[in-house]
Write an enzyme that holds these catalytic residues in place. Structure first.
Site, short mmCIF file in Angstrom:
data_model
loop_
_atom_site.label_atom_id
_atom_site.label_comp_id
_atom_site.label_asym_id
_atom_site.label_seq_id
_atom_site.Cartn_x
_atom_site.Cartn_y
_atom_site.Cartn_z
N ARG A 521 0.76 -1.04 0.16
CA ARG A 521 0.11 -0.03 -0.05
C ARG A 521 0.84 1.39 0.00
NH1 ARG A 521 -3.87 0.87 4.66
NH2 ARG A 521 -1.91 0.12 5.68
N SER A 585 7.56 -5.02 7.32
CA SER A 585 7.29 -6.02 8.33
C SER A 585 7.80 -7.23 8.38
CB SER A 585 5.61 -6.04 8.24
OG SER A 585 4.90 -5.12 8.14
N ASP A 639 5.42 -3.02 11.45
CA ASP A 639 4.21 -2.97 11.45
C ASP A 639 3.84 -3.03 12.99
OD1 ASP A 639 4.64 -5.54 11.57
OD2 ASP A 639 2.87 -6.13 10.83
#
Length: 899
Positions: A521, A585, A639
């Site tokens: 994203r 992440s 994350d």
């Protein structure tokens, strides 16, 4: 004139549909906890939960009490793939003094007959399981126990009502045990109707209704457990013995009962009881015919008005006479002969009239029976949510078997009343065989249960074991923080260089990137401070194809920059040099906020030339290669840290971030003085524990099962991330699949057949676990999910699959809770307080979507860290919003430093 007499016995389809609706209402009453005490149709749970599946085998005894004769059977069930069984029986009379004497005499008689049978068959020294067919209404609380509610069918034995008939039989058998060396184990008490369904169910697995139309009448069927208020539990199905003979005892059929029905009832052994049975069963139909003929004769319509002794004698006309007189093929000769035997001298007109009376009486019986059966079939179809249903009804009983027209009439009316059900009627061989089948199924289920329990036992972790896990985690956390042990520690405790949480003064426009799964994203985040404090986000999602996930590092970062370019174009901000936070992440060793060296890929990523490299440099180089725009990369963020920051923006007490989704990880604010691998002792820094690797040194091998080892060996990184493989969404479905394969190999699931789809790694996604374990989901929907996966399951299979999913996800939540308990306890000791109040920011699909994971996690933390009051706060987009907030906090702290 004859028709005028019989007018009320004729029932139109509209009337039958009305009877059907009335019976449906009575069924609902009988199933409800509050309405059952006043219901006439008692809907008794039989505790028979499963139909034969063809794998039953062994030798069984059965005794059958309830008809005109007592029967003993030996049933051999062969596991030869042909579902064959062999039945040997012996019949014994039921003398009047026994069926109307006292209880002790009755059960002694049953035991004596059984003993005689065992001697005849040379079975005395064998230990055999016994099924007891007892064809009277009993209230059961388990399969091998039944309290007699009331006698029916001419039985009137004293001292048995309201007692457990199984213990009475066991007592009688016990007397013989020592002296005659017999050992019989009563495993199941079965109603003859249930026995009929089970017998037919052995031959046809679609059979889920049993029907008796003989001396008595009754029906049973497989009902969804969630509708049976009288029995605990919602899983699966159970056979319900309707005891429909009492339908109408509350007056609900009074408009259909004729003067003859009322007269017959008054003269019976149990006036006012079993009114539906008295309109249907063969025990009463002959008597009904006698009462009609008597009245017609008295009015001069038959036999020249001469009332003979036969017409005045109760019980003189029996069902066998009625059946014989309805053999139309024989013309009137049969009728003439029978009437003559009864000293009734009939003209041809008399014979026609008598035959007509017999036809109307037996036709009404078939009609009423069909209406009640149609109600059961409709309920079954609605339970299954089908528009059209194929099913089989197992039938037994003398009236159905011996009456020349009855079966044909019944079938025809049922099909007319329920055109949406394709019904096969299957004649039962013997309800004794059915009792043996129930016993065989009970024995199979008990053996299966033991093996299933043994398979799942290693997943059930007692509190003591969870405490050990907590303590081991605490030890590993300390190793990761200390300079001399950090290099060899499995829990890496990586410093993130995030040294503060939001204070509300952050503001500006920030870009955030989020890479951590199969999607990537790009976000634009606008943060406002002051009274109108808010965070606005705009984002776009891009897929990462497998060939890029597992290609070269350069290809991966070029793809990421391509996605950023598309987004900047889309938002119309290509020229601005915005500060950027990069949520990455994967385990990184950071030297500062904007320097992160990839320790190793996880979660299916395998891009080459990345491990050991600084991912921020790789991103900057890819931006330079493209040469279209420039960005200020301020922070590389995990994350988990993003999750903590997002929640910290709402709640300053939030100092822990937890991810429980595809992966599993935790970060928390640690005192600088405890972080030996970073210079300085003042303040705090967020530590990314990377706890997924906990256990890679073998410290939790004692709780790893063979299924965990299989999942690990088949993964992209064998021997790595062992704790994550027991707690995260990416692997739970795979653990379930390995267990299902094992249970199938043991013959406990899917009829022992491992389907192609079950062999496919990754077929069992974690979202299916969440769906299957949902409390709102009926087993029917569980079966549908399994069908989507290409797994053709029975109702029993669905229960087992649901149970497997439950133990795997519960263990995951408990292990996650044990790890988190170690962290909150460490925080409490760091602060030196008796009681700690702390908030944990949480993100991840497993926590958010699984119906029980979050509850079990919270309960475990409470149990293992009793001095900590932990609040769990759901994070809103930790990886996007969180990255922007970290960037904003870093900018704020940088500005403060400059000033």
């Amino acid at each position: 004139q004859v028709d005028r007499y019989l007018y009320h016995l004729r029932l139109s389809d509209d009337v039958l549909l009305d009877v059907m609706a009335r019976f449906q209402a009575e069924m609902v009453k009988g199933l409800g906890r509050d309405t059952n005490p006043t219901a006439t149709v008692k809907m008794l749970p039989s505790f028979v939960r499963s139909l034969p599946d063809g794998s039953e085998k062994g030798d069984f005894l059965a005794v059958d009490l309830g008809g005109s004769q007592f029967r003993a059977h030996q049933v051999k069930v062969f596991d030869d793939g042909k579902q064959s069984s062999q039945l040997e029986s012996k019949f014994y009379p039921t003398p009047k003094e026994v069926i109307q004497g006292n209880g002790a005499e009755l059960f002694d008689y049953v035991a004596d007959c059984l003993l005689d049978f065992m001697e005849t068959k040379n079975l005395k020294h064998k230990k055999l399981p016994l099924g007891f067919t007892f064809s009277f209404p009993c209230k059961q609380t388990k399969l091998e126990e039944g309290v007699l509610l009331a006698w029916t069918k001419h039985f009137k034995v004293r001292g048995v009502q309201d007692t457990d008939v199984v213990s009475s039989l066991r007592k009688a058998l016990q007397k013989h045990k020592a002296s005659l060396d017999i050992d019989v184990d009563v495993l199941a008490l079965v109603n003859d109707t249930v026995g009929t369904m089970m017998t037919c169910g052995y031959d046809d697995q679609r059979c889920e209704v049993g029907l008796i139309i003989g001396t008595g009448t009754n029906a049973c069927y497989m009902e969804e457990m969630r509708h049976i208020d009288l029995v605990e539990g919602d899983e699966g199905r159970m056979c319900i013995n309707t005891e429909w003979g009492a339908f109408g005892d509350d007056g609900v059929l009074d408009d259909l009962r004729t003067e003859f029905d009322r007269e017959l009832d008054l003269g019976s052994l149990n006036p006012g009881k079993q009114l539906f049975e008295k309109m249907i069963s063969s025990l009463y139909l002959g008597e009904l015919v006698r009462l009609i003929l008597l009245k017609m004769t008295k009015e001069g319509l038959l036999f020249n008005g001469k009332v003979s002794t036969a017409l005045l004698t109760k019980g003189k006309i029996e069902m066998k006479h009625v059946s014989a007189m309805e053999k139309y093929k024989e013309g009137l000769s049969n009728t003439k002969e029978i009437l003559t035997e009864l000293n009734l001298f009939a003209s041809e007109e008399d014979c026609i009239a008598v035959q007509h009376v017999c036809t109307i009486v037996s036709f009404r019986s078939a009609n009423l029976c069909a209406a009640a059966l149609a109600a059961i079939l409709t309920r079954l179809r609605e339970n299954k949510k089908l528009l059209r249903m194929r099913t089989t009804v197992g039938i037994d009983g003398g009236l159905y078997k011996t009456h020349p027209q009855y079966a044909k009439r019944l079938h025809k009316v049922v099909r007319r009343l329920v055109p949406t059900c394709d019904v096969r009627f299957l004649l039962s061989a013997s309800s004794g065989r059915g009792a043996a089948m129930v016993t065989a199924v009970a024995r199979r289920l008990a053996a299966q249960r033991q093996r299933i329990d043994a398979t799942l036992a290693p997943f059930l972790l007692p509190v003591g074991t969870l405490r050990e896990v907590r303590d081991k985690m605490r030890t590993e956390l300390e190793y990761g923080l200390k300079r001399e042990t950090q290099a060899n520690a499995t829990v890496k405790m990586l410093p993130t260089y995030v040294c503060g949480t939001p204070d509300g003064t952050e503001k500006g426009k920030f870009l955030a990137l989020d890479l951590g799964g199969t999607n990537f994203r790009v976000l634009l985040v606008k943060i406002k401070s002051g009274r109108r404090r808010s965070v606005q986000m705009y984002n776009k999602i891009f897929a990462i194809p497998l060939e890029i996930m597992q290609g070269t590092g350069e290809e991966l970062f070029d793809h990421i920059v391509q996605c950023i370019a598309d987004f900047l174009e889309y938002m119309g901000i290509k020229g601005a040099r915005l500060p950027l936070g990069f949520t990455f992440s994967f385990p990184c060793r950071q030297a500062s906020l904007d320097k992160g060296t990839l320790v190793g890929w996880t979660k299916g990523f395998k891009a080459t030339d990345c491990e050991g490299e600084d991912v921020v440099d790789m991103l900057r180089e890819a931006i330079r290669r493209r040469n279209e725009f420039d960005l200020d990369v301020v922070a590389v963020v995990n994350d988990t840290v993003g999750t903590m920051m997002t929640c910290g923006y709402e709640d300053p007490n939030c100092e822990i971030g937890l991810i429980a989704g595809t992966g599993s990880n935790v970060c928390y604010m640690e005192d600088m003085k405890n972080i030996e691998i970073v210079e300085g002792n003042e303040g705090k820094m967020c530590i990314n524990t990377e706890w997924g690797a906990f256990g890679d040194n073998g410290c939790i091998d004692n709780i790893r099962t063979k299924y965990d080892k299989e999942v690990d060996e088949g993964s992209l990184n064998p021997g790595k991330q062992r704790y994550e493989k027991m707690t995260s969404g990416m692997y739970l479905g795979e653990i379930v699949r390995q267990i299902l394969i094992d249970l199938t190999k043991q013959g406990l699931l899917f009829r022992g057949h491992i389907s192609e789809s079950l062999r496919k790694r990754g077929i069992f996604e974690t979202k299916f676990l969440s769906q299957i374990e949902s409390d709102r989901l009926a087993l029917l929907q569980v079966r549908r999910i399994l069908q989507q996966l290409g797994l053709d399951s029975t109702c029993d299979d669905s229960i087992i699959v649901k149970e497997v999913c439950g133990v795997v996800s519960r263990r995951a939540a408990q292990l996650c809770g044990a790890g988190l308990a170690a962290i909150v306890e460490k925080k409490r000791e760091n602060q030196g307080v008796e009681r700690l109040q702390i908030t944990v920011g949480v993100d991840g699909t497993l926590y958010k979507l699984h119906p029980h994971f979050s509850r079990v996690l919270r309960e475990t933390v409470k149990e293992l860290a009793p001095q900590c009051d932990v609040t769990f706060m759901l994070s809103e987009d930790g990886s996007g919003k969180g990255a922007a907030l970290i960037t904003a906090v870093a900018k704020r702290l940088h500005n403060v430093g400059q000033k």
